[in-house]
Design an enzyme around this catalytic site. Structure first.
Site, short mmCIF file in Angstrom:
data_model
loop_
_atom_site.label_atom_id
_atom_site.label_comp_id
_atom_site.label_asym_id
_atom_site.label_seq_id
_atom_site.Cartn_x
_atom_site.Cartn_y
_atom_site.Cartn_z
N GLY A 209 0.82 -1.21 0.00
CA GLY A 209 0.00 0.00 0.00
C GLY A 209 0.85 1.25 0.00
CG ASN A 210 -0.44 4.60 -1.38
OD1 ASN A 210 -1.23 5.32 -0.76
ND2 ASN A 210 -0.79 4.00 -2.51
CE1 TYR A 211 4.09 5.15 5.30
CE2 TYR A 211 5.30 5.91 3.37
CZ TYR A 211 5.24 5.17 4.54
OH TYR A 211 6.34 4.47 4.94
CB ALA A 276 -2.16 7.12 -3.71
#
Length: 397
Positions: A209-211, A276
């Site tokens: 995943g990402n932030y 994102a």
């Protein structure tokens, strides 16, 4: 916008009083004229000089001016104001307001107020939960006052504790929606928005995943909704809230966002793709939790769907497509390439090299890249960035 609106801002003795500066700044940016009325306890937390410098007006605290004995008329303030906002509002002030105890200038102003009153409580959780406080808030609501509680805005997660004051930008947005001139620039328009991250499973407990917090996408969704649009928000796994009138579709993976976006875009006038989305996912997902048995682990990845490119191919002449480009280097060049590759009408460019912007923050600094050139914008709250983006979209519809 709040252009020409007169706002009386009441400040009480709470540690959150310093946030009143941000509220003043937000109201003035939207064209409002602000008059501060502060309690004696409030002056223990923030100085009138600071507040006066922001509003360009003397701060009112006492019934009579200490300099020349001039009487500060609470009646005149009640007639002048288009709204009164009390932020932060302590449990003590809530009680006085609910029971008409007019022992300071702020309460007498409240009791003389002819305009709508908005209240942003600020206290510890135990005080907030106490039956007396809850009863006072219910009584104030029954008088026609509006309580802006923590968690009421899309910038707040559902996990954040009650009692604390709602974030300044959310409070300003709340007043803008309640008092601002109605903007129907997107009435009868259907807008698709993607927001937040995607999670690509490795096994039942791990993911790629990402932030991304989703704050930018949610701000855009709220702004489109405020302008009368029929909004479909496809949101990744975030804990944020949105207005009830927004059609929210919760997803986890890129595959789910892809399918939902294809369906929603069929009838959309425009799509704003701020999510994102993970570019890769594991080629295989383990059925059970992967145990740590070796010194290394190799995970084979394969590309996910390119949602922006897919919608760009489907885009009809009457549809508009807005894409985001988050870059770490060669920002403008990469954004221009994406503009062509995705068949977008414009790109919203931001960079990880600008501190205090992008993932997880409440501010952003963007540039808009289109065939017509580049527009640079100052660093500002994401709620204001959302207005810039939607203004650009409206100009192209």
């Amino acid at each position: 916008m709040l252009k020409g609106k007169h706002i009386v801002l009441g400040i009480t003795g709470s540690i959150a009083a310093y946030k009143a500066c941000l509220i003043i700044r937000g109201l003035i940016k939207r064209g409002a004229e602000v008059q501060v009325v502060i309690t004696p306890a409030g002056k223990e937390f923030i100085t009138p000089i600071t507040l006066s410098a922001l509003t360009h007006k003397p701060v009112i605290s006492e019934f009579f001016s200490q300099r020349d004995g001039t009487w500060n008329s609470h009646v005149d303030l009640g007639l002048w104001a288009d709204a009164m906002l009390i932020a932060p509002c302590t449990a003590s002030t809530l009680g006085k307001m609910a029971n008409g105890i007019a022992d300071n200038m702020l309460i007498t102003t409240y009791l003389s107020m002819k305009a709508p009153v908005f209240i942003a409580p600020a206290m510890d959780l135990d005080m907030y939960k106490h039956p007396t406080t809850q009863a006072n808030m219910e009584r104030l609501k029954s008088f026609g006052n509006t309580i802006i509680e923590a968690g009421s805005g899309f910038l707040a997660s559902g996990l954040e504790g009650k009692g604390r004051m709602e974030e300044p930008e959310v409070i300003v947005d709340f007043l803008d929606k309640a008092l601002g001139d109605e903007d129907n620039s997107l009435k009868n328009r259907k807008i698709l928005i993607t927001a937040g991250p995607t999670y690509e499973k490795i096994d039942p407990v791990r993911f790629i995943g990402n932030y991304s917090s989703g704050k930018m996408g949610f701000a855009i969704a709220e702004e489109c909704y405020r302008r009368g649009a029929e909004v479909t928000l496809i949101a990744g796994p975030v804990s944020m809230k949105c207005s009830e009138g927004i059609k929210r579709i919760n997803i986890e993976s890129c595959e789910e966002m892809y399918q939902a976006s294809l369906e929603a875009f069929k009838t959309a006038d425009a799509a704003i793709l701020s999510a994102a989305v993970a570019d890769f996912r594991p080629a295989e997902i383990a059925d059970n939790k992967i145990k740590r048995e070796k010194d290394d682990l190799v995970i084979t990845l394969k590309p996910t769907h390119d949602i922006a490119a897919a919608l760009g191919k489907l885009k009809q002449p009457n549809q508009r497509l807005v894409c985001f480009a988050l870059e770490t280097n060669n920002e403008e060049t990469n954004a221009e390439k994406k503009l062509k590759k995705k068949n977008a009408d414009f790109i919203v460019l931001n960079s990880t090299r600008i501190p205090g912007t992008t993932f997880g923050t409440d501010e952003n600094k963007i540039a808009i890249i289109s065939k017509e050139g580049k527009k640079d914008y100052a660093k500002k709250p994401k709620t204001e960035v959302a207005r810039d983006i939607v203004d650009e979209l409206v100009s192209r519809l």
